[in-house]
Design an enzyme around this catalytic site. Structure first.
Site, short mmCIF file in Angstrom:
data_model
loop_
_atom_site.label_atom_id
_atom_site.label_comp_id
_atom_site.label_asym_id
_atom_site.label_seq_id
_atom_site.Cartn_x
_atom_site.Cartn_y
_atom_site.Cartn_z
N LYS A 1 38.18 29.04 42.18
CA LYS A 1 39.27 28.90 41.20
C LYS A 1 40.59 28.67 41.93
O LYS A 1 41.41 27.85 41.52
CB LYS A 1 39.36 30.16 40.32
CG LYS A 1 38.21 30.25 39.31
CD LYS A 1 38.08 31.64 38.69
CE LYS A 1 36.80 31.74 37.87
NZ LYS A 1 36.50 33.09 37.38
N GLN B 1 38.62 38.96 36.97
CA GLN B 1 37.22 38.56 37.21
C GLN B 1 36.28 39.69 36.78
O GLN B 1 36.47 40.84 37.14
CB GLN B 1 37.04 38.23 38.71
CG GLN B 1 35.66 37.72 39.07
CD GLN B 1 35.33 36.36 38.47
OE1 GLN B 1 36.20 35.53 38.26
NE2 GLN B 1 34.06 36.13 38.17
N ASP C 1 41.56 33.21 29.83
CA ASP C 1 40.12 33.42 29.83
C ASP C 1 39.60 33.58 28.39
O ASP C 1 38.38 33.54 28.16
CB ASP C 1 39.83 34.70 30.62
CG ASP C 1 38.63 34.58 31.52
OD1 ASP C 1 38.14 33.45 31.71
OD2 ASP C 1 38.19 35.62 32.03
N1 GUN Z 1 32.57 36.36 35.43
C1 GUN Z 1 31.67 35.38 35.21
N2 GUN Z 1 32.20 34.44 34.40
C2 GUN Z 1 33.46 34.83 34.10
C3 GUN Z 1 34.51 34.27 33.31
O1 GUN Z 1 34.40 33.21 32.68
N3 GUN Z 1 35.64 34.99 33.25
C4 GUN Z 1 35.79 36.15 33.90
N4 GUN Z 1 36.95 36.79 33.78
N5 GUN Z 1 34.85 36.70 34.65
C5 GUN Z 1 33.69 36.04 34.74
#
Ligand code: GUN
Length: 285
Positions: free
Chosen positions: A52, A96, A119
């Site tokens: 990311k 995350q 998100d």
């Molecule tokens: N862990 C796995 N996929 C995601 C996601 O799309 N967002 C977040 N915050 N954590 C994740």
């Protein structure tokens, strides 16, 4: 022979479309900023977060990287979120998931204000999705919708079956398909005769995290099969769908890797750019 839905290509197209929008923000003195908070040292989460950050760099966005030790307490995590939420240089915040077990993820997410919830997972964003109001959409299901659109697959009037009812994917996926006028069924571990329900699907979305669980008997000939699963095995990354068995039956199918994964990240970037545009528009109104 199914069409292989190329998530990498659709994600590249999303990135390309973001280019001029980011350039316009730069010209106005705004650098879109994304804060990514990672607690602990789970290798998969570390890899996602690094990717990311790289996406941000490549696109001309600023990433605010906050990596906290696994024993971080709730108070410290809350304080980090609050600081980013108050910082005008940060347009989007991502925590995350999963968080270490001693932390309350619900309480943490609920602190992120809706404009910065890129998100799409906070109670407010998900509540707005239920009500059909504007909000950032959860990145993985949003990415699936954009892939369907890119391949001219219109869910309207179709039977869609979502396997998995997580807050991260299954529930928002069902709501987005419903918003697109599909007739939606959500299946889970207690669903009776799961294979028979899945065989009714024109669009089958698997989001359970069980390697190769969806075999040929789950798939109606000609169905579109979307594989959200990412499972690490000795043989590498595999999805929820037994690709070799299902591909000859499906009309279109996403591979793992190279399907849904790149789209999740691309939609995060798009949400962050939209958040920066909205914050700038608010300031200049
Ligand atoms: N862990 C796995 N996929 C995601 C996601 O799309 N967002 C977040 N915050 N954590 C994740």
């Amino acid at each position: 022979m199914a069409t292989i839905i190329d998530g990498k290509q659709v994600a590249a197209d999303v990135h390309a479309a973001l280019g001029p929008r980011i350039a316009a923000l730069h010209a106005a003195g705004v650098v879109p900023g994304l804060a990514v908070i990672l607690v602990g040292d789970d290798p998969a989460s570390q890899a996602y977060v690094t990717m990311k950050e790289r996406d941000c760099e490549r696109l001309g966005m600023r990433s605010f990287d906050m990596r906290l030790p696994a024993d971080t307490d709730q108070e410290r995590l809350n304080a980090v979120i609050d600081r980013f939420d108050a910082d005008p240089a940060v347009h989007g915040i991502l925590v995350q998931l999963p968080l270490p077990g001693h932390l309350d993820a619900e309480a943490a997410l609920a602190r992120i204000s809706a404009p910065k919830d890129v998100d799409g997972l906070t109670p407010e964003s998900l509540g707005r999705l239920v009500r059909g109001l504007p909000a950032h959409r959860a990145c993985t299901p949003y990415g699936v919708m954009r892939m369907l659109e890119a391949y001219g697959i219109d869910p309207a009037g179709k039977r869609a079956v979502v396997v998995g009812r997580s807050t991260l994917v299954g529930k928002p996926m069902a709501l987005l398909l419903l918003e697109a006028n599909a007739t939606v069924t959500v299946c889970h571990s207690k669903t009776r005769d799961l294979a028979a329900v899945c065989r009714e699907a024109d669009i089958l979305v698997a989001a359970i995290g069980k390697a190769g669980f969806i075999t040929a008997e789950f798939v109606k000939p000609g169905a579109v099969v979307i594989d959200v699963g990412i499972v690490r095995t000795d043989a590498g990354l595999v999805g929820d769908v037994d690709f070799t068995a299902v591909e000859p039956i499906a009309s279109a199918i996403t591979p793992v890797p190279g399907g849904v994964g790149p789209m999740t990240r691309a939609m995060l970037m798009e949400n962050a750019v939209r958040a920066a545009e909205a914050a700038h528009a608010d300031l200049t109104r």
